[in-house]
Write a protein that holds these residues in place. Structure first.
Motif, PDB file in Angstrom:
ATOM      1  N   ASN A  83     -49.375 -16.384 -12.133  1.00  0.00           N
ATOM      2  CA  ASN A  83     -49.948 -17.157 -13.249  1.00  0.00           C
ATOM      3  C   ASN A  83     -50.895 -16.306 -14.082  1.00  0.00           C
ATOM      4  O   ASN A  83     -50.863 -16.365 -15.314  1.00  0.00           O
ATOM      5  CB  ASN A  83     -50.673 -18.402 -12.725  1.00  0.00           C
ATOM      6  N   ASP A  84     -51.729 -15.500 -13.418  1.00  0.00           N
ATOM      7  CA  ASP A  84     -52.642 -14.611 -14.147  1.00  0.00           C
ATOM      8  C   ASP A  84     -51.869 -13.614 -14.997  1.00  0.00           C
ATOM      9  O   ASP A  84     -52.210 -13.368 -16.160  1.00  0.00           O
ATOM     10  CB  ASP A  84     -53.555 -13.854 -13.174  1.00  0.00           C
ATOM     11  N   VAL A  85     -50.830 -13.035 -14.415  1.00  0.00           N
ATOM     12  CA  VAL A  85     -50.022 -12.039 -15.133  1.00  0.00           C
ATOM     13  C   VAL A  85     -49.402 -12.665 -16.382  1.00  0.00           C
ATOM     14  O   VAL A  85     -49.457 -12.094 -17.478  1.00  0.00           O
ATOM     15  CB  VAL A  85     -48.927 -11.458 -14.200  1.00  0.00           C
ATOM     16  N   VAL A  86     -48.831 -13.856 -16.243  1.00  0.00           N
ATOM     17  CA  VAL A  86     -48.191 -14.520 -17.385  1.00  0.00           C
ATOM     18  C   VAL A  86     -49.234 -14.895 -18.434  1.00  0.00           C
ATOM     19  O   VAL A  86     -49.013 -14.703 -19.638  1.00  0.00           O
ATOM     20  CB  VAL A  86     -47.380 -15.752 -16.910  1.00  0.00           C
ATOM     21  N   ARG A  87     -50.392 -15.410 -17.985  1.00  0.00           N
ATOM     22  CA  ARG A  87     -51.476 -15.746 -18.939  1.00  0.00           C
ATOM     23  C   ARG A  87     -51.919 -14.524 -19.734  1.00  0.00           C
ATOM     24  O   ARG A  87     -52.332 -14.645 -20.879  1.00  0.00           O
ATOM     25  CB  ARG A  87     -52.672 -16.341 -18.199  1.00  0.00           C
ATOM     26  N   GLU A  88     -51.852 -13.361 -19.106  1.00  0.00           N
ATOM     27  CA  GLU A  88     -52.235 -12.114 -19.778  1.00  0.00           C
ATOM     28  C   GLU A  88     -51.144 -11.624 -20.725  1.00  0.00           C
ATOM     29  O   GLU A  88     -51.314 -10.613 -21.399  1.00  0.00           O
ATOM     30  CB  GLU A  88     -52.547 -11.043 -18.737  1.00  0.00           C
ATOM     31  N   GLY A  89     -50.011 -12.309 -20.755  1.00  0.00           N
ATOM     32  CA  GLY A  89     -48.941 -11.952 -21.673  1.00  0.00           C
ATOM     33  C   GLY A  89     -47.942 -10.953 -21.129  1.00  0.00           C
ATOM     34  O   GLY A  89     -47.077 -10.474 -21.864  1.00  0.00           O
ATOM     35  N   VAL A  90     -48.041 -10.632 -19.848  1.00  0.00           N
ATOM     36  CA  VAL A  90     -47.094  -9.708 -19.231  1.00  0.00           C
ATOM     37  C   VAL A  90     -45.910 -10.541 -18.738  1.00  0.00           C
ATOM     38  O   VAL A  90     -46.015 -11.234 -17.733  1.00  0.00           O
ATOM     39  CB  VAL A  90     -47.729  -8.937 -18.065  1.00  0.00           C
ATOM     40  N   VAL A  91     -44.813 -10.484 -19.467  1.00  0.00           N
ATOM     41  CA  VAL A  91     -43.654 -11.309 -19.124  1.00  0.00           C
ATOM     42  C   VAL A  91     -42.403 -10.476 -18.831  1.00  0.00           C
ATOM     43  O   VAL A  91     -41.342 -11.027 -18.589  1.00  0.00           O
ATOM     44  CB  VAL A  91     -43.349 -12.347 -20.232  1.00  0.00           C
TER      45      VAL A  91
END
Length: 143
Positions: A83-91
């Protein structure tokens, strides 16, 4: 829970090794000489540090094969990190990006070894042929 990449054929003994592993997150690793395309694992002082295709071949401990076991706590940690990774825009990162971040935060990620048990990731026709051979051997009790 067990986390399994869908393009694998493997001896069920690898799952048993993962289930018996210690810790909240256990990664199945084939201790072998890697090539550039492998999802390499780096270990320092016996501890998982990183998994990436970009690890130097000379630093690779082996290849993560796409099988992991999570305790309830380990699953919560992993889902939180994703979730943190996705929130940071790393997709566009591999799942191992989250494993590496967790290790960097001090989470203990364990390794279980395949110990020569057969497995293959099926991406190409020759790997499909290998998967069929492994499946035949498993059915015959030769694996």
């Amino acid at each position: 829970f067990l986390y399994l990449h869908g393009d694998l054929v493997y001896d069920e003994g690898i799952l048993s090794k993962c289930m018996a592993g210690k810790g909240d997150i256990v990664l199945a690793v084939d201790r072998k000489e890697c090539d550039e395309e492998d999802m390499k694992v780096r270990v320092t002082d016996g501890r998982f540090v990183e998994s990436s295709k970009h690890i130097a071949l000379s630093e690779a401990y082996g290849e993560w094969i796409g099988i992991a076991r999570f305790s309830p706590r380990g699953g919560e940690e992993m889902f939180g990190e994703i979730n943190d990774v996705v929130r940071e825009g790393v997709v566009d990162a591999y799942d191992t990006y989250a494993f590496t971040r967790l290790a960097g935060k001090g989470n203990d990620i364990s390794i279980c070894h395949t110990d020569g048990l057969p497995w293959v990731e099926v991406d190409f026709m020759e790997e499909l042929n290998e998967a069929e051979r492994i499946e035949r051997d498993i059915r015959k009790g030769k694996a």
